[in-house]
Structure formats: C-alpha cells, structure tokens
Design an enzyme around this catalytic site. Sequence first.
Site, PDB file in Angstrom:
ATOM      1  N   THR A  59      76.991  71.175  36.779  1.00  0.00           N
ATOM      2  CA  THR A  59      78.310  71.721  36.463  1.00  0.00           C
ATOM      3  C   THR A  59      79.235  71.598  37.666  1.00  0.00           C
ATOM      4  OG1 THR A  59      77.242  73.305  34.996  1.00  0.00           O
ATOM      5  CG2 THR A  59      79.516  73.766  35.615  1.00  0.00           C
ATOM      6  N   GLY A  67      73.680  79.242  31.970  1.00  0.00           N
ATOM      7  CA  GLY A  67      74.768  79.494  31.040  1.00  0.00           C
ATOM      8  C   GLY A  67      74.601  80.715  30.162  1.00  0.00           C
ATOM      9  N   THR A  86      79.224  78.680  37.592  1.00  0.00           N
ATOM     10  CA  THR A  86      78.162  77.691  37.417  1.00  0.00           C
ATOM     11  C   THR A  86      76.825  78.410  37.481  1.00  0.00           C
ATOM     12  OG1 THR A  86      77.042  75.792  38.428  1.00  0.00           O
ATOM     13  CG2 THR A  86      78.306  77.186  39.902  1.00  0.00           C
ATOM     14  N   ARG A 103      73.129  72.973  21.731  1.00  0.00           N
ATOM     15  CA  ARG A 103      73.165  74.124  22.639  1.00  0.00           C
ATOM     16  C   ARG A 103      74.394  73.995  23.553  1.00  0.00           C
ATOM     17  NH1 ARG A 103      73.398  74.713  28.456  1.00  0.00           N
ATOM     18  NH2 ARG A 103      72.584  76.745  28.969  1.00  0.00           N
ATOM     19  N   VAL A 104      75.149  75.050  23.640  1.00  0.00           N
ATOM     20  CA  VAL A 104      76.316  75.074  24.521  1.00  0.00           C
ATOM     21  C   VAL A 104      76.158  76.214  25.510  1.00  0.00           C
ATOM     22  CG1 VAL A 104      78.814  75.465  24.613  1.00  0.00           C
ATOM     23  CG2 VAL A 104      77.842  74.044  22.798  1.00  0.00           C
ATOM     24  N   GLY A 105      76.409  75.930  26.774  1.00  0.00           N
ATOM     25  CA  GLY A 105      76.317  76.950  27.814  1.00  0.00           C
ATOM     26  C   GLY A 105      77.641  77.660  28.026  1.00  0.00           C
ATOM     27  N   ASP A 106      77.807  78.198  29.225  1.00  0.00           N
ATOM     28  CA  ASP A 106      79.007  78.997  29.505  1.00  0.00           C
ATOM     29  C   ASP A 106      80.257  78.159  29.750  1.00  0.00           C
ATOM     30  OD1 ASP A 106      77.488  78.322  32.042  1.00  0.00           O
ATOM     31  OD2 ASP A 106      79.417  78.954  32.862  1.00  0.00           O
TER      32      ASP A 106
END
Lengths: 140, 169
Positions: free
Chosen positions: A1, A55, A52, A29-32
Amino acid sequence: TVGAVAVDCHGNVACATSTGGITAKRVGRVGDSPIIGSGAYCDNNYGAASATGHGENIMKVTLSRHVLYLIQQGLTPQAAADKSIEYMFERVKGTGGVIVVGNKGDIGYNFNTKRMAWASLKCNTLKYGLNPGDEFVSDF
Amino acid sequence: LQPAIVIHGGAWAIPDNFAEASKLGVQIAAKIGYKILHSGGSALDAVEAAVCSLEDDPVFDAGRGSTLNEIGEVEMDAVIMEGSELRAGSVAAVQNIRNPVKLARLVMERTDHCVLVGKGANMFAEEMGIEEVSVDSLVTDSARHDWEHYKKFKVTVNEFFCSRGDPHD
C-alpha cells in the site's frame, strides 16, 4: 500500500491511498484502502491522514477518521498518529501505520510494524526513514 | 502557509533487499508532490502525482507492484479525497489499469458517486478512455514467486502473515 497527504499554501488538505492487495487474497476481498475514513480521510478544519497495514483491523477502528477525531480533540498531528496506532493495537491487536498532516502544516507519522517507508517535505527540508526511530534529514 | 507533504510506502516487514529502493521511492514521491505545492499547485494535485509515482514504482504494492489474488488476477483499490468540501472518490477490485488513483479522482470529479467497484469500475475506466494494460505489466517476478509459493503450499493469507507477525496490505 502507498499513500500521500498534503496541505497547500491556501490551507487546503488532501489525501490519497492506493494498494495492490495481499498475495493470494480471496477474490473480491477489499481492505481499508478504498474505504473513506479507513484508508484515508481529510478535512480542512483539521488535516489529512492516510493509513497502511492490516486492512480488516484498520476498518474496524476507521483509523484515518480516528486520527482526525483526535486532532479535533486538541492533539497535535504527531500525538494523533501515536494515539491512533496505540488505540488500534489495544482494541483489535491491529498492526499498521499512518501518516498525518495538520491544516497548519504540522506533520505526524507512526507505525507498529517492523518497518514503514516514509518521507516528508516541508520548508525545503526532506525527512525520511524506514526503521523505528529513523529520521534522516536533507535539504531539498 | 508553508505547504507540506508526507508519503508512505506501506507498513510491514519490508525485506532488506527492498529497503533502499523503498526509501528512495518515497523520497522521489515527496519531491514530486512538493514541487507542485511549491509552485502554487493544489494539495489534491500533489497527492495524486505523488501516489502515481509510487504506483509506477514496482517496489511498492500498488499499480505496477501489485500482488496476485487466489486465482492469479490483480485487483487494486484506491481512494482520493479533498478537505474543502469533503469530496471523495474511490475504486475497489479494479483490474488492468496502471494508475487506480487517477480513476478514483475521476469518480470524484465526473460522477455523483463516491465508490465504484469491480466490473463497474473497469467499465467507467473504459468510458473515461483509460488505457487497459496487461496483468504481466502490473506484476513483478517477486510477486509471481510469492503467489506460486502460496499455491504450492496452500498457506492461507492469515496463516502466512500471522506467522510472520506482519499482516499488511
């Protein structure tokens, strides 16, 4: 990130964060990073933050918005960075890092991982580091 | 007001063979953003340019340095926000474009929405005339090696990162 936060000469702040994910992550899947308030947040009244790290844990504490909340409560950008990382670890054992700029140009950063590559530039002074405690300085 | 910019290139157990390139990459990004600020440019332009520089640098996990998901595809996420009116744009699970942060800014400026994901994000990129790039141009040999390791030993993401104590995106 990767991420960036800035304040310009008019006092406007901005932030951006981008990521290529985690190796072999579940499809979809999606992180922050793209979540406003988690991966990044800014408000001219307070400053800007970019996050960073892990997530799922960053999202649980909406890390970037939490940084601005702490500035709103009167903390400096550096203190807000310190406290927000501490809070994330205490609440969810989360690891990661955050960079911050206040709306007056004060800078903050913190991380509780082994390393975080960071750099800042203000008043023609470049600072950068990688390991905890690093703060190399050079003129720009 | 003196302009200022801060950059990060990811927080994790950065291996020694990535250390110098990581330090250099964040310094370059800071300089690119600061030049814009110093010449009277906006904070929004500065953070976009800085993040584009990091996305173009294969040492970082974004853009050209992205990882492969469980089926060997690239899914990238990005967000951008400005603090005067709290306008924001983001994209998630977008594929085959070079600079997701540019697409996020277009979401902010050219749509009534805040977030576009997956197929919709790619359709929007096409609508905006953004060039499609190959998966190979976004993935390094190192990222492909990591992915093959996962596939061979069937280590889950959490197991791997928890064992190293450095979970990260």
